[in-house]
Each structure stands twice: as C-alpha cells, then as structure tokens.
Design an enzyme around this catalytic site. Structure first.
Site, PDB file in Angstrom:
ATOM      1  N   ARG A  36       0.702  -1.308  -0.087  1.00  0.00           N
ATOM      2  CA  ARG A  36       0.102  -0.045   0.010  1.00  0.00           C
ATOM      3  C   ARG A  36       0.780   1.327   0.031  1.00  0.00           C
ATOM      4  NH1 ARG A  36       2.814   2.021   3.102  1.00  0.00           N
ATOM      5  NH2 ARG A  36       2.690   2.067   5.387  1.00  0.00           N
ATOM      6  N   HIS A  43       1.448   8.314  10.702  1.00  0.00           N
ATOM      7  CA  HIS A  43       1.725   8.165  12.376  1.00  0.00           C
ATOM      8  C   HIS A  43       0.237   8.562  13.009  1.00  0.00           C
ATOM      9  CE1 HIS A  43       5.678   6.904  12.605  1.00  0.00           C
ATOM     10  NE2 HIS A  43       5.933   7.718  11.266  1.00  0.00           N
ATOM     11  N   SER A 134       4.838  -1.182   2.791  1.00  0.00           N
ATOM     12  CA  SER A 134       4.186  -2.632   3.626  1.00  0.00           C
ATOM     13  C   SER A 134       4.219  -3.856   2.729  1.00  0.00           C
ATOM     14  CB  SER A 134       2.704  -2.045   3.880  1.00  0.00           C
ATOM     15  OG  SER A 134       2.408  -2.492   5.148  1.00  0.00           O
ATOM     16  N   SER A 135       5.545  -4.268   2.371  1.00  0.00           N
ATOM     17  CA  SER A 135       5.473  -5.513   2.229  1.00  0.00           C
ATOM     18  C   SER A 135       4.965  -6.500   3.239  1.00  0.00           C
ATOM     19  CB  SER A 135       7.052  -5.938   1.572  1.00  0.00           C
ATOM     20  OG  SER A 135       7.705  -6.166   2.680  1.00  0.00           O
ATOM     21  N   ASP A 182      -2.043  -0.776   7.259  1.00  0.00           N
ATOM     22  CA  ASP A 182      -1.696  -1.596   6.415  1.00  0.00           C
ATOM     23  C   ASP A 182      -2.307  -2.703   5.992  1.00  0.00           C
ATOM     24  OD1 ASP A 182       0.219   0.322   6.801  1.00  0.00           O
ATOM     25  OD2 ASP A 182       1.956  -1.022   7.617  1.00  0.00           O
ATOM     26  N   TYR A 232       9.964   3.895  15.821  1.00  0.00           N
ATOM     27  CA  TYR A 232       8.519   3.899  15.714  1.00  0.00           C
ATOM     28  C   TYR A 232       7.887   3.432  17.115  1.00  0.00           C
ATOM     29  CZ  TYR A 232       4.040   2.364  13.939  1.00  0.00           C
ATOM     30  OH  TYR A 232       2.737   2.232  13.394  1.00  0.00           O
TER      31      TYR A 232
HETATM   32  P1  ADP Z   1       7.554  -2.725   4.858  1.00  0.00           P
HETATM   33  O1  ADP Z   1       6.549  -3.330   5.278  1.00  0.00           O
HETATM   34  O2  ADP Z   1       7.839  -1.223   4.606  1.00  0.00           O
HETATM   35  O3  ADP Z   1       8.256  -3.262   3.466  1.00  0.00           O
HETATM   36  P2  ADP Z   1       9.068  -4.065   6.935  1.00  0.00           P
HETATM   37  O4  ADP Z   1      10.477  -4.052   7.756  1.00  0.00           O
HETATM   38  O5  ADP Z   1       8.044  -3.941   8.115  1.00  0.00           O
HETATM   39  O6  ADP Z   1       9.087  -3.094   5.712  1.00  0.00           O
HETATM   40  O7  ADP Z   1       8.933  -5.646   6.445  1.00  0.00           O
HETATM   41  C1  ADP Z   1       9.988  -6.296   5.531  1.00  0.00           C
HETATM   42  C2  ADP Z   1      10.333  -7.643   5.903  1.00  0.00           C
HETATM   43  O8  ADP Z   1       9.112  -8.551   5.705  1.00  0.00           O
HETATM   44  C3  ADP Z   1      11.447  -8.003   5.080  1.00  0.00           C
HETATM   45  O9  ADP Z   1      12.606  -7.828   5.601  1.00  0.00           O
HETATM   46  C4  ADP Z   1      10.982  -9.600   5.264  1.00  0.00           C
HETATM   47  O10 ADP Z   1      11.530 -10.024   6.360  1.00  0.00           O
HETATM   48  C5  ADP Z   1       9.556  -9.644   5.250  1.00  0.00           C
HETATM   49  N1  ADP Z   1       8.885  -9.895   3.949  1.00  0.00           N
HETATM   50  C6  ADP Z   1       8.122  -9.334   3.091  1.00  0.00           C
HETATM   51  N2  ADP Z   1       7.764  -9.819   2.054  1.00  0.00           N
HETATM   52  C7  ADP Z   1       8.536 -10.982   2.085  1.00  0.00           C
HETATM   53  C8  ADP Z   1       8.783 -11.932   0.920  1.00  0.00           C
HETATM   54  N3  ADP Z   1       8.120 -11.807  -0.034  1.00  0.00           N
HETATM   55  N4  ADP Z   1       9.866 -12.803   1.297  1.00  0.00           N
HETATM   56  C9  ADP Z   1      10.351 -12.697   2.438  1.00  0.00           C
HETATM   57  N5  ADP Z   1      10.125 -11.872   3.175  1.00  0.00           N
HETATM   58  C10 ADP Z   1       9.330 -10.941   3.087  1.00  0.00           C
HETATM   59 MG    MG Z   2       5.775  -3.166   7.290  1.00  0.00          MG
END
Ligand code: ADP
Ligand code: MG
Length: 399
Positions: A36, A43, A134-135, A182, A232
């Site tokens: 997203r 915040h 927000s992966s 998120d 955070y």
């Molecule tokens: P953001 O949410 O902003 O991307 P975060 O630090 O909250 O950053 O989350 C990132 C972490 O989520 C990565 O370091 C990993 O540990 C995990 N992650 C997300 N997507 C994947 C994926 N496809 N494969 C492995 N780990 C993932």
């Molecule tokens: Mg995150």
C-alpha cells in the site's frame, strides 16, 4: 523511467514453477495481497485518527498445498531478506525465530481461527521489501487469505477480525507495534479508489481516484536508516503518554486549544509530536474531501504540509526523503501537485501526485538530481489496485 510492475500472473507462474521444483507436485491453493501507499495521514493510525491509503499494483503471492506431516515447509523467492530462504517449522508449536521473514507467515498461522493444517508453500513479492510500502502487511494478508482456504480453518469470521489478526501477527511475531492501516488496506483495497479509514471506528470510506489525467508516483529512496527499529515504538509511546497528560483517550480527541493549555507541562519534543498528530488528522480529513472534488491543488498543498510536519514536528524524515520531495516540488509548474514521505519514515518511499502527461519528465528530473547526490531512486507509477484475493485460482484445483 518508471519501473515495470510485474503482473500477479507472472509472479504466480514463477511461484508455481518453484513449488513444483522443490516439492515435486503442483500447489493447490494460492492467494495474493497488495502493498500500500499512504497518500496522507502518517503516524495517525495508532492515534485513532484518519489515514488515506490505496492498495498498490505490487503484490505478495503465496501458493502451496496442505500436508499431513505437521511440518510446514516454506520458501521465499525474494532476495533482500535474511537467510536461509527455505525453512521448516512445526505447525503445532509456532514461535517467532529465524529466519525473520518467516515470522510474518508463522505469526498469521498462529492467529488463524480453527485448526490450521501443516502446509508447503512458496512466496514471492513485487512489493519492495522494507521500502515503507508494507511488504510485511501484504505478506501477512496474503498468508491469511491463503490459509483461510484450508480445511480446518474457520473462515466464517468478519473481515475486520481477519485484519486484526494480521495486525496481531505483526505485533507478536515481528515485534512491530503497527496500527491497523496496512493490513486493512491490503485486505480491502479497491481498484480505482483510495480509502479514507477512520482508525477509531475502523470504518472506511472509498474515494474514487481514477481520473486518467493524474497519477500516483511512488519513489523509493532505496535508503533505510537503521534507527527505524526503535523510533517507531518510541513515537507510539510518546503519543500515549501525551494523551494521558492531555486527559484524552487518544490523540484523536486532542485539540489545538488543549495542547496549548498543557504547553507548560509537556516537554518541547512531546509538544511537537502532538502538534503533528493533531494537524495531520485534520489534513487527512480535508485531503479526502479535496480528492473527492478533484481539487488536486488543495490535495497537493496538504501533502507538502504533511511532509513538513513529519520532518519538523514528528522528526521521522531523513535527508534523502526531503530531497526527493524537494526535487518533485521543483516541478510544481510542470504538473506536480504535491509530494511527501510515506510510511514510517527514515527512508523508504515518497508519494507524489502528478499529471499523467508530465510524469515521465518529472521522473527524469528527480532521477537526475537524486543521482547527483550519489543515490539511485526507483519509480513506480501506481494505479489504485484491488485488495487481497484468491481470484486467480479455483479452490483445491491444482494449477
Ligand atoms: P515494509 O513493510 O515497509 O516493506 P518491514 O520491515 O515492515 O518493511 O517488512 C519487510 C520485511 O518483511 C522483510 O525484511 C522480510 O522479512 C519480510 N517480507 C516481506 N515480503 C517478503 C517476501 N516476499 N519474502 C520474504 N520476506 C518478506
Ligand atoms: Mg512493514
């Protein structure tokens, strides 16, 4: 040039092929969920305020099959996270551990209502990892949507409950006390819409964002400053303590007048933090109205005010994000309405609202100037996209 965004279909095809290679059969279940970008309202979610995100065309995908072994086997195809990329864990003893990336999957499995069977799975994501879009939530929500299809899981709970379970997974297994935004947008995003979410009532209002003459440009600074880990929770705690001092349940209820009245008992830093939250909640409400009336100039102005407040009062920006916003705003007369950092801060992405006609020119300008400072940005032109789905599969039918 803007980055080409991989289709979910191509990610799924890659994940399916990897699954077959590793496990020797075809996966039977799959799901995807988007990252997203928050257009404004930073915040504010953990202060019961408004946020205004949209789902991205970049998604996390998970494909797999239930097993009867009691042991989950899982592989990520993404680099850029900790090793190893393949791991196993028992389904009946879910605890956070290493590798860290798997905690997002385990954390969700631990929250599922009913009995989750063990499973084999492969994940892959086009959401930049750790880029502030927000992966993590996309992985949680994709995992939830995946597990929700397995026998033994009680899928009959409300969407809000599912969202809260994903959020809890992040709290308890990733140690990140995030708000609800998120997971909410990743689960419920709608194509062609942003979502004004009231984090107190947990009610969302969809706002159309499908005018072909404007685009949302997400720019990844490709920097992440390490202090993020502690900053955070610190901000979150400051807000809670300030709410107590102001005598309100949360900063959503704080007013400028109440803040002024308590100025002498608040330390300067806390005062600034509260000033950001109060002003940001107001801006977010106004911005949603502006977008509804296609008043992009007002929207853009609010974006810049939001950025300045995050930089000066909340102190979560950084040099690179400030530069990206500055370079974008240098193109104000060339179609840029507004720009701001997005996400938690200290790196990650900016979001810019710009006319479709000029977006390439704007990218080129930002790219050139940012490169001169020794960094390489990545650009994504992002149409507001759909939330989580299993839509590409038929339940329990191998691919
Ligand atoms: P953001 O949410 O902003 O991307 P975060 O630090 O909250 O950053 O989350 C990132 C972490 O989520 C990565 O370091 C990993 O540990 C995990 N992650 C997300 N997507 C994947 C994926 N496809 N494969 C492995 N780990 C993932
Ligand atoms: Mg995150």
């Amino acid at each position: 040039m803007a980055q080409e965004i991989r289709t979910a279909e191509s990610l799924i095809a890659e994940a399916v092929a990897a699954f077959e290679k590793r496990f020797g059969s075809k996966p039977t279940v799959g799901a995807k969920a988007p990252g997203r970008v928050n257009l404004i309202g930073e915040h504010t979610d953990y202060n019961d305020g408004f946020v205004f995100p949209m789902a991205l065309p970049m998604v996390s995908v998970i494909v797999g099959s239930p097993t009867t072994t009691g042991v989950c086997r899982i592989e990520t195809l993404n680099s850029g996270t900790d090793s190893p990329r393949y791991t196993e864990f028992p389904i009946d003893n879910l605890e956070p551990g290493k590798p860290k990336w798997c905690n997002y999957v385990k954390g969700v499995a631990a929250q599922m209502p009913g009995t989750v069977p063990s499973f084999d799975a492969v994940i892959i994501s086009s959401v930049p990892l750790g880029g502030g879009v927000s992966s993590s939530a996309s992985l949680e929500v994709a995992t939830y949507t995946f597990l929700d299809q397995l026998d033994g899981v009680d899928s009959d709970i409300s969407v809000i409950e599912k969202i809260l379970k994903c959020q809890k997974a992040e709290h308890e297994f990733a140690g990140m006390p995030c708000g609800i935004m998120d997971q909410y947008i990743s689960m419920t995003g709608r194509e062609g819409h942003a979502l004004l979410l009231d984090c107190r009532s947990q009610q969302g209002r969809l706002v159309p964002l499908s005018d072909p003459s404007v685009v949302v440009l997400v720019t990844n600074s490709n920097v992440k400053h390490e202090l993020t880990g502690s900053e955070y929770p610190t901000r979150r705690r400051q807000c809670q303590e300030a709410a107590k001092i102001l005598g309100v349940p949360s900063l959503r209820d704080a007013t400028d007048a109440a803040l002024e009245a308590k100025k002498s008992v608040l330390d300067e830093e806390t005062f600034m933090r509260v000033r950001h939250v109060i002003s940001e909640i107001k801006r977010t409400d106004e911005a949603a109205l502006a977008l509804e009336t296609e008043d992009y100039n007002t929207f853009g102005k609010l974006m810049v005010e939001s950025h300045n407040s995050l930089r000066d009062d909340y102190e979560v920006s950084c040099k690179e994000l400030d530069q990206l916003v500055e370079y974008a705003m240098e193109m104000k007369n060339e179609g840029v309405f507004g720009s701001r950092m997005t996400g938690g801060g200290f790196g990650g992405c900016t979001v810019t609202l710009v006319t479709a006609l000029n977006v390439d020119k704007v990218i080129q300008h930002i790219d050139t100037k940012y490169k001169a400072g020794g960094h390489k940005a990545t650009f994504f032109v992002c149409p507001p996209s759909e939330g989580a789905s299993i839509s590409l599969y038929e339940r329990n039918r191998p691919y």
